[in-house]
Design an enzyme around this catalytic site. Structure first.
Site, mmCIF file in Angstrom:
data_model
loop_
_atom_site.group_PDB
_atom_site.id
_atom_site.type_symbol
_atom_site.label_atom_id
_atom_site.label_comp_id
_atom_site.label_asym_id
_atom_site.label_seq_id
_atom_site.Cartn_x
_atom_site.Cartn_y
_atom_site.Cartn_z
ATOM 1 N N HIS A 27 -12.161 10.455 -2.185
ATOM 2 C CA HIS A 27 -12.387 9.465 -3.246
ATOM 3 C C HIS A 27 -13.034 10.071 -4.490
ATOM 4 O O HIS A 27 -13.450 9.338 -5.379
ATOM 5 C CB HIS A 27 -13.283 8.332 -2.742
ATOM 6 N N LEU A 57 0.836 -1.205 0.000
ATOM 7 C CA LEU A 57 0.000 0.000 0.000
ATOM 8 C C LEU A 57 0.870 1.254 0.000
ATOM 9 O O LEU A 57 1.138 1.828 1.062
ATOM 10 C CB LEU A 57 -0.904 -0.032 1.233
ATOM 11 N N PHE A 60 -7.533 5.544 -6.360
ATOM 12 C CA PHE A 60 -8.402 6.704 -6.589
ATOM 13 C C PHE A 60 -7.495 7.901 -6.848
ATOM 14 O O PHE A 60 -6.410 7.982 -6.276
ATOM 15 C CB PHE A 60 -9.286 6.998 -5.368
ATOM 16 N N PRO A 73 0.994 10.974 -3.024
ATOM 17 C CA PRO A 73 2.274 10.343 -2.661
ATOM 18 C C PRO A 73 3.088 9.897 -3.879
ATOM 19 O O PRO A 73 4.276 9.626 -3.755
ATOM 20 C CB PRO A 73 1.843 9.120 -1.827
ATOM 21 N N GLU A 125 1.554 4.452 -2.925
ATOM 22 C CA GLU A 125 1.439 4.980 -4.289
ATOM 23 C C GLU A 125 2.783 5.459 -4.837
ATOM 24 O O GLU A 125 3.047 5.344 -6.038
ATOM 25 C CB GLU A 125 0.429 6.116 -4.340
ATOM 26 N N ILE A 155 -3.198 10.187 -5.489
ATOM 27 C CA ILE A 155 -2.066 10.352 -6.404
ATOM 28 C C ILE A 155 -0.920 11.130 -5.741
ATOM 29 O O ILE A 155 0.235 11.022 -6.138
ATOM 30 C CB ILE A 155 -2.512 11.107 -7.678
HETATM 31 C C1 LIG Z 1 -3.088 6.634 0.301
HETATM 32 C C2 LIG Z 1 -4.225 5.694 0.128
HETATM 33 N N1 LIG Z 1 -4.153 4.730 -0.817
HETATM 34 C C3 LIG Z 1 -5.167 3.861 -1.002
HETATM 35 C C4 LIG Z 1 -6.295 3.934 -0.240
HETATM 36 C C5 LIG Z 1 -7.460 2.953 -0.473
HETATM 37 N N2 LIG Z 1 -7.594 2.083 0.702
HETATM 38 C C6 LIG Z 1 -8.469 2.350 1.681
HETATM 39 S S1 LIG Z 1 -8.296 1.290 2.954
HETATM 40 C C7 LIG Z 1 -7.067 0.446 2.204
HETATM 41 C C8 LIG Z 1 -6.433 -0.715 2.905
HETATM 42 C C9 LIG Z 1 -5.939 -0.348 4.280
HETATM 43 O O1 LIG Z 1 -5.458 -1.490 4.943
HETATM 44 P P1 LIG Z 1 -4.945 -1.403 6.441
HETATM 45 O O2 LIG Z 1 -3.961 -0.301 6.566
HETATM 46 O O3 LIG Z 1 -4.484 -2.746 6.837
HETATM 47 O O4 LIG Z 1 -6.210 -0.953 7.299
HETATM 48 P P2 LIG Z 1 -7.543 -1.806 7.477
HETATM 49 O O5 LIG Z 1 -8.464 -1.439 6.359
HETATM 50 O O6 LIG Z 1 -7.186 -3.250 7.473
HETATM 51 O O7 LIG Z 1 -8.110 -1.386 8.806
HETATM 52 C C10 LIG Z 1 -6.792 0.990 0.949
HETATM 53 C C11 LIG Z 1 -5.788 0.468 0.001
HETATM 54 C C12 LIG Z 1 -6.356 4.968 0.740
HETATM 55 N N3 LIG Z 1 -7.443 5.122 1.519
HETATM 56 N N4 LIG Z 1 -5.314 5.806 0.897
#
Ligand SMILES: Cc1ncc(C[n+]2csc(CCOP(=O)(O)OP(=O)(O)O)c2C)c(N)n1
Ligand SMILES: Cc1ncc(C[n+]2csc(CCOP(=O)(O)OP(=O)(O)O)c2C)c(N)n1
Ligand SMILES: [Mg+2]
Ligand SMILES: [Mg+2]
Lengths: 325, 361, 325, 361
Positions: free
Chosen positions: A129, A58, A83, A89, A60, A87
């Site tokens: 988003h 995770l 989304f 980061p 970007e 962008i």
């Molecule tokens: C910078 C960013 N990239 C992508 C997302 C989309 N997104 C939302 S939650 C998530 C996963 C998060 O996983 P985790 O940190 O383990 O937290 P959890 O949802 O398991 O509580 C993603 C990729 C986001 N919110 N922010």
């Protein structure tokens, strides 16, 4: 020929190109077994294997930077940013490197890659988003920025983006992902990423728009055609570099220009179009160039998002005002 | 108070081959048993130092732009270069002259780059190596991407990426080593701990006792070495590259060295560090110890030293002449490599630039 | 009253405000004992202690994010980004949080802080050290963007920025840091950050510019005044939000507008000014609005930087061309 | 081959107080000897779960936007809340309902936020806490900044910041804990390792055996705990906050739990994980074990459970009614909090929005 949504057409374009070019690799968050949060890459990992369709950690900035390294080594990355609001980061990699690698190495190293991202609002998504940030990308020379407005154009433009020798930012309007079905031939035919599409011919005024705003704009033109108002509608589609010839020819013909976009107004792509047109076609203008855009505010949470996104009524009034003078 | 078990244990080792006096520590290393390699490494370190001094001098006399001296870090830079294969890919920051030279980059190109000319990034002999990377940390994910390409193709090639002690504070560094660990990428990351990031000492940069331990966060093996000891740098880098080539995944290597010069020619280090500190660092500098080691083995002497210095001086002078004789690019250079093809809308801008260049003369 | 350079005036403004507001804290890379790579914060750590003047680790995203946390807790951070080209890693914090915290919490939490950064080229600096990226910031509602063009304005505008209740991006033109000495009173008097400065009154055309480009622009006006050409020169100074009233009044008076800036042209602040003026003053325009700007290319390495930065000759020709029609 | 010494050693401990069966492991914890606290924690966990189920339900029936369920993570969220002091500052991601409730945030506000209304971030009882943070990782440097403010003022306050397993891949996470370590900031970082980042399992996210060990990179002490054990979460968080308050610097705590629900209501986890995995995770869920523990001590019984459920149902219903009865903001809401004062240039935009709002009705 199958009728399909834009997201299905995008998926089909991936599949075609991966089938015909072994160097094409897909990466991003949740693009693998999950097929992407909008299902744009669904089935690709099963079909092409987890070496060519990879979930990334995770980050970007990592996704964008990794894509640069892959591209410089001859792999063709098609990377997804989940989304457009995420962008930021990745901007250091995009602006300091992707856009510059060819130039700073005098063509020795290049960055043929695609960065896909959902663009804009209108689907009642959570905070961050629903952003429309194309201007940030368009301000950076060395990038191509493309935004399709129909399933067929999404298919053809994405193929062109993947085949392009330079980095292409591919903005996918979320409102259009499943908005309509359209017959799309899976023929591997790319569309040009250096020209506008004239969606509707007209003689009274020119409306320049792109992405999801083409829908309300076409509705407005349709509605006003009943009153004998003839609008020419241009889908810019390729936001950088922009095909100004088509736009200028149309404005010279109609003498009036309305610009419609969802992004905040200040320093957006609409400003560039207005500035360039008024510089080159001032004496052809019969009325001031108007912009119907998102307000210069933070994109609100979803209860107000349709007060922010230019509405049919605002576009209709924009047309009338532009014709009134 | 609660059940307590151990979930994980880690140890960071420190390795060295050559004492500051040039004595071999422990057993022999690969380089120590290879006279030709020893001599090549020493020659390259001297070459780098002589070039470096000249570059600083050119800047002082207004003939070169801002330049970041590599003085004191030659063992790390050359040791790494010597461990790489030609087909590997190198990502540097901006200070790794010794590695660039080992990779066959002309001194002339390096001068061109710091002389404000993009043609300085044309590397004839290492065409896939990336140019200097000024935005700190940003080279890291790119290096991971290049390594990912090699892994996807199943090639026995590796990526070697440098970063500084200050650079380890950038998130991009961590994102990249974490990714490399998770995907077992053929990536070797060398952290050049020269103790300073401009005016910020490494102790202000992080509470980590070693920078090698940052790899623990990524589940990546790491080691700390004497970065002024060309033998150990060559040794551990070779081991790491071999493991990566075998599919064994990434390694992080911290090389302990010292930035003997100002950060760049625009910097004045006396503002923030003591002469004593620099003095004591000089006692550990890398060239003398390797020369002593070579001399003990009868692989080097005063004559050889003299000859080498003369040779390098000649080479450097030639590079400088070529650099100074190179006219700046035409303004078209701003447009020619923007995209594969110049967009029509930009032709008028290119023409405008040409017109005014003519005026500027 | 002491004559001083812009960088000295900036240092003096820091000292005044730290002296009079115990909550003001300075942070950034090398801002402490080293006093900043341009010496803007020299002496502050010795004078105010290392709690209030802190070197940060090397991470711009951290600097910006830390500033947000500090500001929300009632500290007034004045943070330095070492060069504007290194703003990218900080953009997520700036755009997703700084610009939004007040709005997304309905005013419960705010971000009164200043992010200072050297702006533009012209000092033969290395790659990535000469960028003009104000448009990226101006496109984001919720931020103030300020760019001084003289030592006195740097002093007064920086004081205003530190005292402002919202996040202010403070862009310092590197060419001007030591370009000239000017008498600056250390009187703690702030200047408004919501209005333009008219640097020269004139009647034939309006030239709008800011930062380092004011110098060449004033030269051009001076040179042409010999031919009886009377230019009005407006230093926008506050690039977001922009004081359009002053600009429009001037254009209505002169009927002609030339915009001069160093940043790449597309989607830059000049585009917004041209678009807004042509929308509101079309019928007052006697000639097309022209832009003399950096090209839509990567800022070249220094051997060509003065071919990129708008030159006196380009500005003079821009004025003539705007007057020719 | 070379001299080799040990430069640094690390150990990551795992701690737990309560077995899945509700048996006390090892000695007693602070909470285990405090009946009132035990009951408060249990009640809050039930409250969070009942609210959560209702929120999911509202989304399913089109009355709420996308919502991220906290099902299964109540012990981590509530244990942390219980360890904090009112004057501390909380930075969450988006899933920490139990902590928000403990901090006194109205259920009504939480619904408003996920219902697309900025007024959902108005926290009457914890006015300095930050709202939910959607851009993953970005809360981390802000939390470090808030902790820095407390340190500059010499206050005995702390910052508690949450991040997910996926979030540990973002550079911002690392930049912040590194800074907190280097400046000994009063910051406690809780990594909620619920094993999944949407569809990406933590093993794909990193090669690190534990997420706690990521703190080694920052030279910050870290511990891994059973995140479904409210007692140990409360215990280690309390210890960490106390040390931070005393000026002892930051701590990183990894809580091992499981995301029993889909990532959000827009997600379908059956696409990427097996029913078996989820089933076995249910056997470790946090509420039942704490209830058993309470019952063994005579602190809870079926009646109390019934009463609590009724009570929560009533509270939730009231919050839902208030939420559904709240008209959306006027369009001025887009402009009122943009800056302290609306710039003149934006008045016309505000008026335009008003005009069309009237049309939209
Ligand atoms: C910078 C960013 N990239 C992508 C997302 C989309 N997104 C939302 S939650 C998530 C996963 C998060 O996983 P985790 O940190 O383990 O937290 P959890 O949802 O398991 O509580 C993603 C990729 C986001 N919110 N922010
Ligand atoms: C992203 C970014 N921020 C700031 C700078 C300015 N800068 C150039 S070098 C440097 C210090 C780097 O220190 P280190 O990583 O230890 O490398 P060293 O100079 O010691 O070789 C800084 C802050 C930069 N080049 N890039
Ligand atoms: Mg260093
Ligand atoms: Mg998770």
């Amino acid at each position: 020929m199958a009728k399909m949504t834009m997201v299905e057409a995008i998926n089909m374009a991936h599949a075609w190109e991966m089938e015909h070019d072994r160097n094409v690799v897909v990466l991003g968050e949740d693009v693998g077994i999950n097929g992407g949060v909008f299902r744009a890459t669904v089935g690709l990992q099963q079909r092409f294997g987890s070496a060519r369709v990879q979930d990334t950690p995770l980050a970007e900035g990592l996704i964008a930077g990794t894509a640069i390294g892959l591209a410089a080594q001859g792999i063709k990355p098609v990377a997804e940013i989940q989304f457009m609001g995420f962008i930021y980061p990745a901007l250091d990699q995009i602006a300091s490197h992707m856009a510059r690698l060819r130039n700073r190495t005098r063509g020795r190293l290049t960055c043929p890659l695609v960065l896909r991202m959902p663009h804009g609002g209108g689907i009642h998504a959570p905070e961050h988003h629903s952003e429309s940030l194309e201007a940030l990308l368009c301000h950076h020379p060395g990038l191509r920025v493309v935004c399709p407005s129909s399933p067929a154009r999404a298919y053809g433009l994405l193929l062109a983006a993947i085949r392009d020798p330079d980095p292409v930012m591919f903005l996918e309007p979320v409102r259009l992902y499943r908005f309509m079905r359209q017959e799309v031939a899976d023929d591997g035919q790319a569309l040009p990423i250096d020209s506008c599409f004239v969606l509707r011919e007209g003689s009274d005024l020119t409306i320049v728009t792109w992405g999801a705003m083409t829908v309300e704009t076409l509705k407005a033109a349709e509605q006003l055609s009943g009153e004998g108002i003839s609008c020419e509608i241009i889908d810019v589609a390729s936001l950088a570099p922009i095909d100004f010839d088509t736009i200028l020819d149309s404005v010279v013909k109609t003498g009036r220009l309305l610009i419609v976009h969802e992004a905040a107004r200040t320093c957006a792509v609409g400003a560039e179009i207005a500035a360039t047109v008024s510089e080159h076609a001032l004496y052809d203008l019969l009325a001031p160039i108007r912009r119907v855009t998102g307000y210069d505010t933070i994109m609100p949470l979803y209860r107000l998002e349709y007060d922010y996104i230019p509405s049919l009524a605002r576009i209709v009034d924009g047309i009338r005002a532009t014709l009134a003078e | 108070m609660s059940e307590c078990t151990t979930a994980a244990r880690f140890e960071i080792h420190y390795r060295a081959c050559l004492s500051p006096e040039g004595q071999l520590l422990g057993e022999s290393s690969r380089a120590s048993t290879d006279p030709a390699l020893l001599q090549r490494m020493y020659r390259m370190m001297v070459r780098a130092r002589i070039f470096d001094a000249k570059a600083v001098n050119l800047q002082r006399t207004g003939k070169l732009g801002t330049y970041p001296s590599c003085l004191g870090q030659e063992a790390t830079h050359v040791g790494v270069g010597a461990a790489m294969r030609a087909e590997d890919v190198l990502f540097t920051v901006y200070r790794e002259i010794g590695t660039k030279l080992w990779r066959g980059v002309d001194m002339y190109r390096i001068l061109l780059y710091w002389g404000g000319d993009e043609r300085g990034t044309l590397y004839e002999h290492s065409p896939q190596d990336f140019p200097f990377c000024v935005p700190i940390g940003s080279q890291m994910p790119q290096a991971a991407g290049a390594a990912m390409a090699m892994k996807i193709r199943g090639e026995a090639r590796c990526v070697l990426v440098f970063i500084g002690d200050g650079g380890t504070s950038q998130g991009a560094f961590y994102e990249a080593i974490n990714f490399a660990g998770a995907r077992e990428l053929p990536l070797v990351c060398v952290i050049v701990n020269n103790r300073w990031a401009i005016s910020v000492p490494v102790e202000r940069q992080t509470a980590a006792k070693t920078l090698a331990q940052k790899a623990v966060a990524a589940g990546v093996p790491a080691v700390q070495v004497d970065g002024n000891d060309a033998l150990v740098v060559h040794q551990v880098t070779t081991e790491a590259l071999e493991r990566a080539r075998r599919g064994g995944g990434p390694t992080v290597i911290e090389t302990l060295t010292y930035r003997l010069a100002d950060h760049t020619t625009s910097d004045d280090a006396t503002r923030y560090r003591s002469a004593e500190e620099v003095q004591s660092a000089w006692a550990l500098e890398p060239l003398l110890r390797l020369r002593r080691f070579l001399e003990q083995r009868g692989l080097w002497d005063a004559q050889a030293e003299e000859a080498l210095k003369r040779e390098c001086a000649v080479e450097v002078e030639a590079a400088v002449r070529q650099y100074l004789a190179t006219p700046r690019q035409a303004t078209d250079a701003m447009f020619d490599y923007l995209l594969a093809e110049l967009p029509p809308a930009l032709h008028s801008q290119r023409d405008e630039a040409r017109r005014y260049a003519a005026l500027r003369g």
